[in-house]
Design a protein around this motif. Sequence first.
Motif, mmCIF file in Angstrom:
data_model
loop_
_atom_site.group_PDB
_atom_site.id
_atom_site.type_symbol
_atom_site.label_atom_id
_atom_site.label_comp_id
_atom_site.label_asym_id
_atom_site.label_seq_id
_atom_site.Cartn_x
_atom_site.Cartn_y
_atom_site.Cartn_z
ATOM 1 N N GLN B 155 94.701 53.818 37.439
ATOM 2 C CA GLN B 155 94.212 54.310 38.730
ATOM 3 C C GLN B 155 92.815 53.799 39.018
ATOM 4 N N ARG B 156 92.016 53.620 37.973
ATOM 5 C CA ARG B 156 90.655 53.099 38.161
ATOM 6 C C ARG B 156 90.703 51.593 38.440
ATOM 7 N N ILE B 157 91.641 50.922 37.787
ATOM 8 C CA ILE B 157 91.804 49.490 38.052
ATOM 9 C C ILE B 157 92.205 49.294 39.508
ATOM 10 N N ARG B 158 93.177 50.107 39.949
ATOM 11 C CA ARG B 158 93.644 50.005 41.334
ATOM 12 C C ARG B 158 92.510 50.294 42.312
ATOM 13 N N ARG B 159 91.719 51.318 42.009
ATOM 14 C CA ARG B 159 90.643 51.687 42.929
ATOM 15 C C ARG B 159 89.635 50.542 43.050
ATOM 16 N N ALA B 160 89.270 49.967 41.906
ATOM 17 C CA ALA B 160 88.293 48.880 41.928
ATOM 18 C C ALA B 160 88.856 47.663 42.653
ATOM 19 N N THR B 161 90.147 47.380 42.415
ATOM 20 C CA THR B 161 90.770 46.237 43.070
ATOM 21 C C THR B 161 90.808 46.451 44.580
ATOM 22 N N ARG B 162 91.147 47.670 44.963
ATOM 23 C CA ARG B 162 91.224 48.004 46.392
ATOM 24 C C ARG B 162 89.839 47.894 47.034
ATOM 25 N N ASN B 163 88.826 48.446 46.325
ATOM 26 C CA ASN B 163 87.468 48.354 46.866
ATOM 27 C C ASN B 163 87.053 46.905 47.041
ATOM 28 N N VAL B 172 86.831 41.352 41.515
ATOM 29 C CA VAL B 172 86.333 42.531 40.803
ATOM 30 C C VAL B 172 85.317 42.027 39.782
ATOM 31 N N ALA B 173 84.139 42.616 39.798
ATOM 32 C CA ALA B 173 83.080 42.130 38.909
ATOM 33 C C ALA B 173 83.359 42.528 37.464
ATOM 34 N N ASP B 174 82.802 41.745 36.544
ATOM 35 C CA ASP B 174 82.907 42.093 35.130
ATOM 36 C C ASP B 174 82.239 43.458 34.925
ATOM 37 N N ASN B 175 82.829 44.301 34.115
ATOM 38 C CA ASN B 175 82.316 45.649 33.818
ATOM 39 C C ASN B 175 82.345 46.594 35.014
ATOM 40 N N GLU B 176 83.004 46.174 36.110
ATOM 41 C CA GLU B 176 83.099 47.076 37.263
ATOM 42 C C GLU B 176 84.085 48.208 36.953
ATOM 43 N N ASN B 188 78.805 53.201 23.269
ATOM 44 C CA ASN B 188 79.330 51.952 23.838
ATOM 45 C C ASN B 188 80.251 51.216 22.869
ATOM 46 N N THR B 189 81.039 51.983 22.146
ATOM 47 C CA THR B 189 82.013 51.399 21.222
ATOM 48 C C THR B 189 83.093 50.643 21.990
ATOM 49 N N ILE B 190 83.494 51.202 23.140
ATOM 50 C CA ILE B 190 84.642 50.692 23.878
ATOM 51 C C ILE B 190 84.177 49.863 25.075
ATOM 52 N N ILE B 191 84.613 48.615 25.120
ATOM 53 C CA ILE B 191 84.279 47.738 26.251
ATOM 54 C C ILE B 191 85.590 47.231 26.843
ATOM 55 N N PHE B 192 85.696 47.302 28.168
ATOM 56 C CA PHE B 192 86.931 46.951 28.852
ATOM 57 C C PHE B 192 86.671 45.782 29.793
ATOM 58 N N GLY B 193 87.670 44.932 29.968
ATOM 59 C CA GLY B 193 87.486 43.854 30.930
ATOM 60 C C GLY B 193 88.651 42.880 30.912
ATOM 61 N N SER B 200 83.846 36.852 30.601
ATOM 62 C CA SER B 200 83.684 38.298 30.664
ATOM 63 C C SER B 200 83.089 38.816 29.354
ATOM 64 N N THR B 201 82.439 39.986 29.450
ATOM 65 C CA THR B 201 81.840 40.597 28.259
ATOM 66 C C THR B 201 82.892 40.790 27.182
#
Lengths: 750, 241
Positions: B155-163, B172-176, B188-193, B200-201
């Motif tokens: 749902q967060r991926i979709r929201r960012a993509t839609r925005n 969609v920006a890296d780390n967005e 900050n153990t978990i990094i997504f991208g 990308s990071t």
Amino acid sequence: MEITRRDFLKLMAGSAAGAVVFNGCNAPEREMLMQSPLLMPEDMVTGLDNYYASICRQCPAGCGIIVRVIEGKAKKIEGNPDYPVNQGKLCARGQAGTQVLYHPDRIRGPKRLVGARGSGQYEDITWEVATKELASRLTQFQGQASTVAIMTEPLTGHLATVVKKFASSYGAEHIVFDSLADTVERTVANRSFGQSTVPDLDIQNANYILSFGADFLGTWGSPVRYGKAYGEFRQGRTKRGTLVQVEPRFSTTAASADEWVPVSPGTEGILALSIAQVIISQGLGNSAAANTLTGGAGASRLNSFRPEDVSKLTGVSTDKIIEIAKAFATQKPSLAIAGSTAGAHSNGVFNTSAIYALNYLVGSVSSPGGLVFNPKAPLPELQVTATAAATFSDLERLAKRLLEGQPPVNLLMVHNVNPVHGLPSSLGIKTGLSKAGYIVSFSSFMDETTEMADLILPDHTYLESWGDDIPEPGVGYEIVGLQQPVVNPLYNTKAFPDALLAIAAQLGGKMRSDLPWGSYLDLIKQDAQKLFALNRGSVRAPGFDAFWVGVLQRGGWWDTNAKAPAGAAPQVPALPSSAVAPSFGGDQSAYPYNLIPFESISLSHGQGANVPWLQSMADPVTTMTWTTWVEVNPKTAEELKIVEGDVLIVESPNGAIRVPAYIHPAIPPKIVAIPMGQGHTAYGRYAAKRGQNVFSILSPVKDSETGALAWAATRVRLTKSDDKIKMPKIEGSVFAVEPPDVDIVGVTTG
Amino acid sequence: MAEATRWGMVVDLDRCTGCQACVAACYAENNLPLNTEEMVVEDRAHNWIRIERYWEGEYPDIKARFLPVLCQHCANAPCEPVCPVYATYHNSEGLNVQVYNRCVGTRYCINNCPYHARFFNWWETPLPDPMPHYLNPDVTVRSKGITEKCTFCVQRIRRATRNAANEGGRQVADNEIQPACAQACPTNTIIFGNLANPNSTVSKLAKNERHYRLLEELGTEPGVIYLKKVDPHAKSTPERH
């Protein structure tokens, strides 16, 4: 084109499979896309999200939060990325705030006792009647004001102002209650460093951290703040820092440490002085500091702490002491901290001050990678003065007074604390409360103390109320957090400070003139005007309205330039030349095991127990949920012929509880540990009648200097009962996934 | 043309303290059912992300190791081909997706997942009033009889993509995008991208010399890359037990 099995299955699953297959080899992907229910029109979420900045009140650290609100309902709590304390991060307890707000067992309006005290029979009344009722009681006892007391949690910001003004104006006593009061740490901060608040720790820039008992990644101080810095300490810079954890129990912090040094309970200070002895005698430390710390005598002052002499007592080998001392003195910047169990002994101040003194030897006082002191609050009105908690000695006197009725306690007002659950039962506080003249509770939940109340004036939860906060430990510069309601109050509740203001207004006269504000928000705004007038810091604006909007948006105000004044170096106190040995509740022969109670990372010492997410969240090391357990070394378990789940009777000279055993490979053989937080008899459906309360069996041992409760100084004996349970734990529920190239001993499955 | 996407995650075990913030954040974001004591005792608790704890050595030279385990969003996911109704499938962005309203509860996927990252709704678990107020409207509340698991917070991926699409069709920006676990994680153990983007990071971190993937030998090609905990006291050539 090659059609893989997956492709084929994909094709076959399509509704018009045949048509697609023969449409050519490049089936357009849209034909394959499964419509996610998220994108279906009927599931599209209407309405706009609103995000409000506020302050978390799930523990005293005071992290900044952003709450997502849709159509007036709080949905999710995140860390506020702007807020200096936690910088966008948030712990499990902070996340669980929505379950506090929407808890099914909240007290939904004012209530008056109609049955016998403790019967739970209440009638609903209006706020008007409730306020009048309390005001009339207060009028009745005006001539004997000292028989009236207000008991609260440690307060900060303007809530402290209102409560203190209310108490002093009336003449009532204000008792600050905290089961695990930081009296010892505060005393040492004052004596050793001349500070009125506990220092911040520059973990991010430290190279070598020597922590005595301080579970700073789990429950001690400001764990989210320290956790953020710890991540950088490990992998956020070129040189990886080293963490050595010295404590008798294997805490969450010990689990993350490079080395865990199990020390005999209560000998932490002796070990620290031995480390100091090595550093000074080998000339490794700052020689000026060494000179001051030893009163000019040099290493000879610490002759009784030579590693070979204290090794047996502390349970740490001579070589290990020397190794730690050398590493601490050479791998600078290094940082020594003491907390949790290190200070919870009869010699708590001795331990804590000896440990903190190590920082002087390596120049880590008020320097990068060391202890960071905090400036005073930007406004004198906000200076933290109310947090000095009642010591255990004070509470013993209170319990005695309640029990004997001499002098009487005619009226006791209780806010947000639960002394019935959070004190050793030997104190008899529950019986004492039953003899108090009249009890008023401002709690949001029917906890064990509120059950004793004659009148309940329920507070809002923190997500429904205004407030402000000067976080402690601070961030090294001036900061004021602002707490705002993110949703309208759900029920007929009233903010505690507003209830006090209403009562003061009802009483009139001096009370009215001492507490003149129309509402608590008026008071906060009045002093926000003064912050605005400073015209510096994170929010500056041409007018007050814009400033107010600014601080609401950002969750507070801070000024990164306003640090503690460099000033003169604090008076360095000399190190003790002889040891102060710990004493314990219970004779070693009759009670052979040291009991180390510990704060649960989710339930703390009890407040989180009514939140189901926190109940079901695994303890990091044991993965236990929902209940209490006793951690027993495998060898001890073998001797006692017990296996996991066997219910043990854990008995101290002051009581016994029945707790299932968790066979813990990382607890010393002569030590057992039990988490705090459970054993509620009330406090809602998720907390009541679950687990055991370890406070109940603690011996009333006190720190000899401050009178604080030495909660890690009780001895127990263990007896196997006939009962056995299947442990509610996460480990073993799935088979273990082995990381490659790592030595694995396997998961304890019992 | 949108850039090639393979959503992935790096979990740096040298940062992880086992604090459970990710677990609670996931409960809140993804409307997980309340895990009652009975569910835990019967090994049927739902934890889309859980922190496993391993012991190394023996007292007093003992170490604990934490390992957060979630759906690995495998490129060759063993759960996918066994689903008879195509409720679990692989999307073009590398997500292993669970379509709840297709699931008929065969539990074949659960059986086939080597990471135990899938959970079956054995019970209807209604929330007492007013708790449903906090439910996330972006995420379906699952009912009895279906399987659920980590979605990488789709749902967060979709929201960012839609925005991004609404803002002039930008990338969609890296780390967005931050899944709830990554957002909460104090250390900050978990990094997504996007692993498909070499800049990308997450791609850069995935090249760290400490990298490994869980049960890599099964050939599942997980989208979650772990970075090994650093142990200054480790033997130079660790042996595997």
